[in-house]
Design a protein around this motif. Sequence first.
Motif, mmCIF file in Angstrom:
data_model
loop_
_atom_site.group_PDB
_atom_site.id
_atom_site.type_symbol
_atom_site.label_atom_id
_atom_site.label_comp_id
_atom_site.label_asym_id
_atom_site.label_seq_id
_atom_site.Cartn_x
_atom_site.Cartn_y
_atom_site.Cartn_z
ATOM 1 N N LEU A 200 0.720 -1.313 -0.074
ATOM 2 C CA LEU A 200 0.079 0.011 -0.060
ATOM 3 C C LEU A 200 0.907 1.177 0.068
ATOM 4 N N VAL A 201 2.011 1.445 0.808
ATOM 5 C CA VAL A 201 2.826 2.552 0.843
ATOM 6 C C VAL A 201 3.636 2.395 -0.463
ATOM 7 N N GLY A 202 4.148 1.327 -0.790
ATOM 8 C CA GLY A 202 4.876 1.626 -2.220
ATOM 9 C C GLY A 202 3.876 2.096 -3.398
ATOM 10 N N ASN A 203 2.600 1.558 -3.487
ATOM 11 C CA ASN A 203 1.484 1.607 -4.344
ATOM 12 C C ASN A 203 1.583 3.286 -4.321
ATOM 13 N N GLN A 204 1.385 4.025 -3.315
ATOM 14 C CA GLN A 204 1.279 5.415 -3.497
ATOM 15 C C GLN A 204 2.555 6.070 -3.909
ATOM 16 N N LEU A 205 3.714 5.685 -3.130
ATOM 17 C CA LEU A 205 5.013 6.299 -3.623
ATOM 18 C C LEU A 205 5.400 6.453 -5.016
ATOM 19 N N SER A 206 4.892 5.264 -5.739
ATOM 20 C CA SER A 206 5.479 4.779 -6.965
ATOM 21 C C SER A 206 4.346 5.546 -7.955
ATOM 22 N N GLY A 207 3.288 6.097 -7.535
ATOM 23 C CA GLY A 207 2.232 6.856 -8.416
ATOM 24 C C GLY A 207 1.580 5.495 -9.220
ATOM 25 N N LEU A 208 1.679 4.238 -8.846
ATOM 26 C CA LEU A 208 1.153 3.478 -9.846
ATOM 27 C C LEU A 208 -0.656 3.398 -9.451
ATOM 28 N N ASN A 209 -0.921 3.467 -8.098
ATOM 29 C CA ASN A 209 -2.417 3.768 -7.468
ATOM 30 C C ASN A 209 -3.160 2.424 -8.131
ATOM 31 N N ALA A 210 -2.700 1.400 -7.782
ATOM 32 C CA ALA A 210 -3.535 0.028 -8.357
ATOM 33 C C ALA A 210 -4.301 -0.231 -7.235
ATOM 34 N N ARG A 211 -5.548 -1.026 -7.261
ATOM 35 C CA ARG A 211 -6.085 -1.504 -6.235
ATOM 36 C C ARG A 211 -5.290 -2.745 -5.838
ATOM 37 N N ILE A 212 -5.084 -2.484 -4.351
ATOM 38 C CA ILE A 212 -4.550 -3.554 -3.625
ATOM 39 C C ILE A 212 -5.466 -4.559 -2.923
ATOM 40 N N HIS A 213 -5.758 -5.824 -3.572
ATOM 41 C CA HIS A 213 -6.866 -6.657 -3.199
ATOM 42 C C HIS A 213 -5.948 -7.643 -2.147
ATOM 43 N N ALA A 214 -6.461 -7.692 -0.929
ATOM 44 C CA ALA A 214 -5.798 -8.112 0.328
ATOM 45 C C ALA A 214 -6.806 -9.399 0.450
ATOM 46 N N VAL A 215 -6.151 -10.587 0.397
ATOM 47 C CA VAL A 215 -7.251 -11.726 0.413
ATOM 48 C C VAL A 215 -6.805 -12.474 1.933
ATOM 49 N N GLN A 216 -7.839 -12.142 3.024
ATOM 50 C CA GLN A 216 -7.727 -12.818 4.229
ATOM 51 C C GLN A 216 -7.557 -14.145 4.449
ATOM 52 N N VAL A 217 -6.477 -14.760 5.183
ATOM 53 C CA VAL A 217 -5.983 -15.925 5.456
ATOM 54 C C VAL A 217 -6.018 -16.544 6.886
ATOM 55 N N ALA A 218 -6.324 -15.609 7.691
ATOM 56 C CA ALA A 218 -6.341 -16.022 9.118
ATOM 57 C C ALA A 218 -7.613 -15.274 9.869
ATOM 58 N N GLN A 219 -7.760 -15.692 10.891
ATOM 59 C CA GLN A 219 -8.913 -15.183 11.642
ATOM 60 C C GLN A 219 -8.806 -13.606 11.873
ATOM 61 N N ASP A 220 -9.821 -12.964 12.036
ATOM 62 C CA ASP A 220 -9.970 -11.575 12.340
ATOM 63 C C ASP A 220 -9.340 -11.103 13.572
ATOM 64 N N HIS A 221 -9.777 -11.784 14.514
ATOM 65 C CA HIS A 221 -9.469 -11.331 16.070
ATOM 66 C C HIS A 221 -9.091 -12.484 16.865
ATOM 67 N N LEU A 222 -8.045 -12.448 18.056
ATOM 68 C CA LEU A 222 -7.852 -13.388 18.774
ATOM 69 C C LEU A 222 -8.251 -12.680 20.235
#
Length: 322
Positions: A200-222
């Motif tokens: 996310l940080v590099g996406n903005q620094l680079s100016g790519l401005n892509a949608r970063i689709h983060a796919v959850q693979v672990a539980q939300d909370h403990l």
Amino acid sequence: MSWPLLVQFPHLANLAPVALCDLPTPVEPLPAQSPLCWVKRDDISAHPYGGNKLRKLEWVLGEIRQRPIKRVVTLGATGTNAGLATALLCEQEQLACDIFTFPQPDSSVVRQNRQRMQQAGAQLHDRPCLLRAALGWYLHPGRLRRDHYFLYAGCSNPVASLGYANAMLELKQQINDSLCPAPADIVVAAGSGATVAGLLVGNQLSGLNARIHAVQVAQDHLGPFSVCNARLIIRMAQQCWQQLGLPWEQFDTGFLQWHDDYLGTGYGHPTAASTHALDTASRSGLTLESTYSGKAFAAFLDIEKTAAQPCLFWNTFNSHPR
């Protein structure tokens, strides 16, 4: 240049990252998919063990070497990829390594990882559940010692996130060199969070401005603790952004697209979609697994079905022989 981030932010040189990876990693079309489909091959980021952990450990090791560290203490599932990467690094650096583990479904990858961690000299502290493993890590008596380094699950901490901010600048250079088109969508597994936060940080620094689709693979909370959710990712991105000396008000959180519908029954449990994704990926020459990369690729397959612009899958799994 392995670290284009240092060119843009020279004050980060005092973190002294250590070259562990073969960079840049290739970016390639996926031959069995649409012409709009590409992959970033972090599965071959380093030898003998690749994957996304090594990019993070380049920055973590810089911090370790600047302190009188003799032992690294980390946390992960029974067959943790991050634990294996950490164990191999500790073996190389002649550091002791403790890994607190919690159960995950058995598989050949889990068994191979455990064997290799033990061969590397890591001490495995198996606990019956995530809570007990986390408590073992948090309450370790080495917290009172200067020669112990505590590394969160997934090799994740604020310094580690810089590895994937750097990776996005690397991708931008590959785009500038006409090695691939600029993706409108980037799909990646979201576990402990540092990889997504850095992207996310590099996406903005680079100016790519892509949608970063983060796919959850672990539980939300403990209990009350965040484990894997969008709020935690944004908080980690904020820590990474502020290390660069940039005001948080300039950061756009809108590029994060969170997907919580590919997890299935829990961490490490395969789903029908991830099983199909592994088979589909193999036809493009990719080796994936069901805990992280298979679920992320399942999301990628759904996203690319309606994509009108290039879409990139960021492969974070080690594919070198184990």
